[in-house]
Design an enzyme around this catalytic site. Structure first.
Site, PDB file in Angstrom:
ATOM      1  N   CYS A   1       0.843  -1.196   0.000  1.00 27.95           N
ATOM      2  CA  CYS A   1       0.000   0.000   0.000  1.00 27.95           C
ATOM      3  C   CYS A   1       0.876   1.244   0.000  1.00 27.95           C
ATOM      4  O   CYS A   1       1.586   1.513   0.986  1.00 27.95           O
ATOM      5  CB  CYS A   1      -0.930   0.012   1.204  1.00 27.95           C
ATOM      6  SG  CYS A   1      -1.976   1.488   1.273  1.00 27.95           S
TER       7      CYS A   1
ATOM      8  N   CYS B   1      -4.636   0.813   8.336  1.00 26.23           N
ATOM      9  CA  CYS B   1      -4.233  -0.596   8.426  1.00 26.23           C
ATOM     10  C   CYS B   1      -2.994  -0.689   9.317  1.00 26.23           C
ATOM     11  O   CYS B   1      -1.869  -0.874   8.839  1.00 26.23           O
ATOM     12  CB  CYS B   1      -3.966  -1.160   7.039  1.00 26.23           C
ATOM     13  SG  CYS B   1      -5.421  -1.263   5.999  1.00 26.23           S
TER      14      CYS B   1
ATOM     15  N   TYR C   1     -30.650  -9.224  17.267  1.00 29.12           N
ATOM     16  CA  TYR C   1     -29.801  -8.334  16.458  1.00 29.12           C
ATOM     17  C   TYR C   1     -29.599  -8.981  15.087  1.00 29.12           C
ATOM     18  O   TYR C   1     -28.485  -9.083  14.585  1.00 29.12           O
ATOM     19  CB  TYR C   1     -28.436  -8.097  17.121  1.00 29.12           C
ATOM     20  CG  TYR C   1     -28.473  -7.713  18.574  1.00 29.12           C
ATOM     21  CD1 TYR C   1     -28.600  -6.377  18.967  1.00 29.12           C
ATOM     22  CD2 TYR C   1     -28.347  -8.675  19.570  1.00 29.12           C
ATOM     23  CE1 TYR C   1     -28.607  -6.026  20.309  1.00 29.12           C
ATOM     24  CE2 TYR C   1     -28.367  -8.340  20.907  1.00 29.12           C
ATOM     25  CZ  TYR C   1     -28.498  -7.017  21.275  1.00 29.12           C
ATOM     26  OH  TYR C   1     -28.517  -6.681  22.607  1.00 29.12           O
TER      27      TYR C   1
ATOM     28  N   CYS D   1     -17.794  -8.951  17.577  1.00 26.48           N
ATOM     29  CA  CYS D   1     -16.682  -8.226  16.959  1.00 26.48           C
ATOM     30  C   CYS D   1     -15.846  -7.509  18.002  1.00 26.48           C
ATOM     31  O   CYS D   1     -14.962  -6.725  17.673  1.00 26.48           O
ATOM     32  CB  CYS D   1     -17.205  -7.222  15.928  1.00 26.48           C
ATOM     33  SG  CYS D   1     -18.268  -5.939  16.623  1.00 26.48           S
TER      34      CYS D   1
END
Length: 378
Positions: free
Chosen positions: A3, A14, A245, A338
């Site tokens: 990148c 990142c 959810y 998450c």
């Protein structure tokens, strides 16, 4: 993953890019095991990984620069635009689409919002790419003032994106008039289409504007396959299921099988409409989807199901729902998280439900974030 933006310091999102992918996954695995093993020492499956580049299905681009030279990407601390249209997290088709959209900013005279002066209209351009290459495009504006110009040039936009290899299924305007760090507002004006079809495994999930969907389609497919396999092993012990959810119904629709009754609960009415549409298309009449707050709905029920699936936002399910699950007679909970920190807090609050199986899914390569799927048994 290479990148140029990271190498030159233009973007550091990142944060783990210099770390080899195998080491990233190993470190994430060690982290989540440190948190969960003291709660039950579950059986750990091998981590699930997808591509390290070109995996993001959603571009959340901040509009910067000027009408004549717009940027789509991020802003520097000083408010200058950093163009990230060629970010390697996106596919080549997305790169091409973002180029067309930058040209459209100029064509439709969409003035990028300036944080310092609080002038301008265009705050964000949000683009979601389906596996087919089809797109949902959303313009986040401060007001409705530019809507007529967007409508005027909409046919041109649709044609140019189609020529770039990305047919558009939905175009909308989201209104976010407030000067604060909020990605989008509550009001949406749909200008073209209705839903974007996200093909995940054999299920065509319908996605409307403002509906949540995992940002990594390949890993989301692996997540749903794992859930289906684990629940399938429970056989007759999972005849009644709640999917709390539920979003657009990813878990519920993958768990559907003859004889299994499933109720999905989601606060977003748009997501519930999407889930019902997919269920109808698949002929799944044993599924019911309810628009409600997951905790409020669960606490109001007279009986508990055989299995509760939860896929909450980063904050977790919270004390009230965790306490209800602890007191209930539900024998199994499937928790997709998450945020392992909030997951750990929730599991500590329902100690009679012990983690028996777990898997890390590398949903967010090049960062310290990940998804973890945990099966709890009483």
């Amino acid at each position: 993953m290479e990148c140029a933006h990271f190498a030159t310091g233009r973007c550091r999102s990142c944060s783990l890019l210099p770390v080899p992918r195998v080491d990233q996954v190993a470190d994430k695995s060690a982290h989540v095991r440190t948190l969960l093993d003291p709660l039950g020492s579950p059986e750990w499956l091998e981590p699930f990984t997808g591509p390290e580049a070109g995996f993001r299905n959603k571009a959340k681009m901040v509009a910067g620069g000027t009408v004549e030279s717009p940027t789509l990407g991020i802003l520097t601390p000083g408010g200058a635009g950093v163009d990230l249209r060629d970010c390697p997290l996106y596919t080549p088709r997305m790169h091409a689409a973002l180029g067309v959209l930058a040209h459209f900013v100029t064509l439709a005279r969409l003035v990028p919002y300036d944080l310092a002066t609080r002038r301008g209209e265009l705050k964000h351009v949000l683009v979601t790419e389906a596996p087919s290459g089809a797109l949902m495009v959303r313009f986040v504006l401060r007001s409705t003032e530019p809507v007529l110009r967007i409508r005027k040039h909409l046919t041109t936009l649709l044609s140019q994106l189609r020529e770039a290899g990305s047919p558009v299924e939905v175009v909308s305007v989201n209104l976010q008039p407030e000067h604060k760090a909020v990605l989008e507002g509550p009001d949406e004006v749909v200008l073209h289409g209705e839903t974007l079809t996200m093909q995940v495994n054999e299920v065509g999930l319908h996605l409307r504007p403002q509906s949540f969907f995992q940002t990594n389609t390949a890993v989301a497919a692996g997540l749903y396959r794992a859930a289906r396999a684990w629940v399938g092993e429970l056989a007759g012990d999972a005849e009644s299921v709640w999917d709390l959810y539920c979003g657009v119904g990813g878990f519920a629709l993958h768990l559907a099988t003859p004889g299994r009754r499933i109720t999905g609960v989601e606060v977003s009415a748009e997501a519930v409409v999407s889930a019902r549409t997919t269920a109808t298309e698949l002929g799944l009449d044993s599924l019911d989807f309810v628009t409600a707050d997951a905790t409020t709905w669960a606490l109001a029920q007279d009986e508990a199901p055989d299995l509760v699936v939860v896929n909450p936002p980063r904050r977790g399910i919270g004390d009230d729902l965790a306490g209800w699950l602890e007191r209930s007679e539900t024998p199994y909970v499937l928790y997709s998280s998450c945020n392992a920190q909030s997951l750990t807090r929730d599991l500590a609050a329902m100690g009679s439900l012990r983690p028996v199986r777990a898997q890390l899914l590398d949903m967010f390569p090049q960062t310290g974030h990940y998804e973890v799927l945990v099966l709890l048994a009483r």
